[in-house]
Design an enzyme around this catalytic site. Structure first.
Site, mmCIF file in Angstrom:
data_model
loop_
_atom_site.group_PDB
_atom_site.id
_atom_site.type_symbol
_atom_site.label_atom_id
_atom_site.label_comp_id
_atom_site.label_asym_id
_atom_site.label_seq_id
_atom_site.Cartn_x
_atom_site.Cartn_y
_atom_site.Cartn_z
ATOM 1 N N PRO A 1 0.831 -1.213 0.000
ATOM 2 C CA PRO A 1 0.000 0.000 0.000
ATOM 3 C C PRO A 1 0.861 1.257 0.000
ATOM 4 O O PRO A 1 1.900 1.321 0.655
ATOM 5 C CB PRO A 1 -0.799 -0.115 1.314
ATOM 6 C CG PRO A 1 -0.797 -1.574 1.650
ATOM 7 C CD PRO A 1 0.520 -2.104 1.144
ATOM 8 N N GLY A 2 0.419 2.259 -0.773
ATOM 9 C CA GLY A 2 1.101 3.547 -0.784
ATOM 10 C C GLY A 2 2.251 3.663 -1.745
ATOM 11 O O GLY A 2 2.923 4.696 -1.785
ATOM 12 N N GLY B 1 2.110 3.782 -5.007
ATOM 13 C CA GLY B 1 1.794 4.634 -6.155
ATOM 14 C C GLY B 1 1.073 3.939 -7.286
ATOM 15 O O GLY B 1 1.147 4.399 -8.427
ATOM 16 N N THR C 1 -2.267 3.602 -7.922
ATOM 17 C CA THR C 1 -3.353 4.422 -8.469
ATOM 18 C C THR C 1 -2.799 5.626 -9.209
ATOM 19 O O THR C 1 -3.265 5.971 -10.302
ATOM 20 C CB THR C 1 -4.287 4.881 -7.330
ATOM 21 O OG1 THR C 1 -4.794 3.735 -6.640
ATOM 22 C CG2 THR C 1 -5.443 5.695 -7.877
ATOM 23 N N GLU D 1 15.417 2.628 28.195
ATOM 24 C CA GLU D 1 15.829 3.118 26.880
ATOM 25 C C GLU D 1 17.352 3.126 26.741
ATOM 26 O O GLU D 1 17.876 2.861 25.646
ATOM 27 C CB GLU D 1 15.261 4.525 26.641
ATOM 28 C CG GLU D 1 13.746 4.596 26.661
ATOM 29 C CD GLU D 1 13.103 3.627 25.683
ATOM 30 O OE1 GLU D 1 13.696 3.330 24.628
ATOM 31 O OE2 GLU D 1 11.986 3.152 25.986
ATOM 32 N N ASP E 1 8.509 -4.866 22.868
ATOM 33 C CA ASP E 1 9.814 -5.469 22.586
ATOM 34 C C ASP E 1 9.701 -6.985 22.505
ATOM 35 O O ASP E 1 10.283 -7.618 21.618
ATOM 36 C CB ASP E 1 10.826 -5.090 23.673
ATOM 37 C CG ASP E 1 10.972 -3.590 23.843
ATOM 38 O OD1 ASP E 1 10.864 -2.875 22.824
ATOM 39 O OD2 ASP E 1 11.175 -3.138 24.979
#
Length: 491
Positions: A76-77, A79, A81, A298, A373
């Site tokens: 998806p996304g 390009g 279309t 972190e 995680d």
């Protein structure tokens, strides 16, 4: 009475059979290949279709015929279309666009009638392009789909009508069907045989050069500041597709306007990228204990990433709550990668375990903060064993069902014994246990660096790459990367 209430006799019912496709005439199409960037291979393949539509006689003179259909497939996304509209714009052809799901109605036979109407309109408007988006909605494989109630009759009749219409194409008619799907592997084989969708064009995610071209397209109308480095943005966005990059440029422009900038600055792009990848900052106040634990968590991720060969370079460490996460460690690669070694994947597992192990080493207890995680590392370990044959005990075998397979009746599903499933679980546990022991040893041996990084993180709340490596007493220039990941400490 029934017919009158439905809109005046059979005329109301007749409207069901009319195509719902949106027609765009050639003079109204403003999209061309100049608006499509980063997918040059797909553009090159489709440029032949444009030539077919413009000069069909050139190919007919040599006995060639126009392809009946072209299937665009990819994530998806990417390009698909946009590419279809660009083909119509380049060929100056009428463009009929419809989603596959729009053919389906509760009344059996309506979808087939709409297909007939659509193809009739396209032939009248030739040269023309019929674009069917999300083709898998009606084109999925019919193998094993027959139900006792006949619930699939409407979808199958619609698919049969599409197959019939494509078979009935005259080679002299300048009509091409473009189909787009994210799941080409589940399409019915009858759709993919020659004479229907003759060509299949893969629309892949762009590489670094492709991402740069996409960014240039989407910033053409933006006043950019001198500090904007589009090449640097392209390098820091591996895995992003055209839609992602368009959204990034739009977010940067909105942020620049919010800040009353006359031009879009590099800071607007970097802040927008952080918002997209990490989430927007939350205005919650953590207790001192939670804040300190998050910093250790972190710092554990970041330090393991710095010390593990093959791990991604650490780009940013933050204990500012974003989205659902209390803290974030961002790691992205130096270059795009298309394959990963066992060592690369083990490094990703080690980094994912870094936060949990840091809490164990410092506090001697564990919390719920490592949920995401654990999901990530478990998935990687299972795929190493069951998909990629990276277990010496089980060997090079595909033991897990392919993606999209919902059961043993579907093609591509793996049939394994209970003993094999038990061995898979044992190998996954062994990989994770070995990684846990290694990460525990690593953070115990480098406890001073963990403390130093945590203190700096508590003071600054957010550390960029240079500051993070300096706080951990590491050399930034000596680190190499392989693939990207984001780790978050969830509440």
């Amino acid at each position: 009475v029934l017919f009158r209430s439905m809109g005046g006799g059979l005329g109301g019912l007749g409207n069901f059979g009319r195509s719902q496709a949106r027609r765009v005439d050639p003079e109204q199409i403003r999209v061309t290949f100049a608006d499509v960037a980063g997918i040059d291979e797909a553009k090159e393949e489709l440029s032949e279709i444009v030539d077919f539509l413009k000069t069909p006689e050139r190919y007919q003179a040599l006995g060639g015929r126009m392809p009946h259909g072209v299937l665009l497939y990819g994530a998806p996304g990417t390009g698909k279309t946009l590419l279809a509209r660009a083909v119509a714009g380049e060929a100056h052809a009428a463009f009929f666009s419809i989603a596959a799901s729009e053919f389906i109605e509760a009344i059996v036979g309506v979808g087939a009638a709409r297909v007939r109407d659509l193809f009739a309109k396209a032939k009248e408007a030739a040269p023309s392009i019929i674009f069917i988006d999300e083709l898998d909605a009606i084109g999925r494989s019919r193998q094993g789909s027959a139900g006792i109630t006949g619930a699939n009759d409407e979808r199958e009749q619609t698919l049969d009508q599409i197959l019939t219409e494509m078979d009935g194409f005259d080679s002299r008619e300048a009509v091409v069907v473009l189909g787009a799907t994210n799941r080409s592997e589940i399409l019915d084989p009858a759709l993919l045989r020659p004479g229907r969708f003759d060509r299949r064009v893969a629309v892949q995610a762009p590489d670094r050069t492709g991402r740069l071209k996409i960014l240039q397209v989407h910033t053409r109308s933006m006043p950019l500041g001198d500090s904007v480095d589009l090449d640097g943005i392209a390098a820091s966005t591996p895995g992003m597709v055209g839609a992602d990059l368009a959204n990034l440029c739009n977010e940067a422009a909105l942020l620049a306007a919010k800040r009353n900038h006359r031009t879009v600055q590099m800071a607007d792009f970097t802040d927008s990228l952080e918002k997209i990848m990490l989430g927007a900052p939350r205005g919650i106040l953590l207790s001192q204990e939670d804040r300190e634990r998050t910093a250790y968590h972190e710092s554990g991720h970041a330090l393991v990433g710095m010390l593990t060969p093959g791990a991604d370079p650490v780009r940013k460490v933050s204990i500012i709550p974003r989205g659902q996460a209390l803290g974030v460690t961002l790691s992205t690669p130096d270059a795009d990668r298309v394959s990963y070694s066992r060592e690369d994947l083990e490094a990703k597992i080690n980094v994912a375990l870094g936060g949990r192990v840091a809490e164990e080493v410092v506090y001697g207890q564990i919390t719920t903060g490592a949920e995401s995680d654990l999901q990530q590392l478990t998935q990687i370990a299972r795929q190493m064993v069951g998909r990629w044959g990276m277990s010496d005990k089980l060997g090079p075998l595909a033991l897990l069902p392919t993606e999209g397979a919902g059961g043993y009746l579907l093609p591509g599903a793996a049939e394994t014994s209970q003993q094999t499933q038990w061995l898979i679980d044992e190998e996954v546990r062994r990989i994770v246990d070995d990684a846990h022991a290694e990460v525990t040893r690593l953070l115990t041996d480098h406890r001073d660096q963990l403390e130093s990084l945590t203190r700096s993180l508590l003071a600054a709340e957010t550390l960029d790459a240079a500051d993070a490596y300096a706080a951990a007493q590491m050399n930034l220039d000596g680190c190499t990367g392989s693939t990207g990941s984001t780790s978050a400490n969830h509440p």
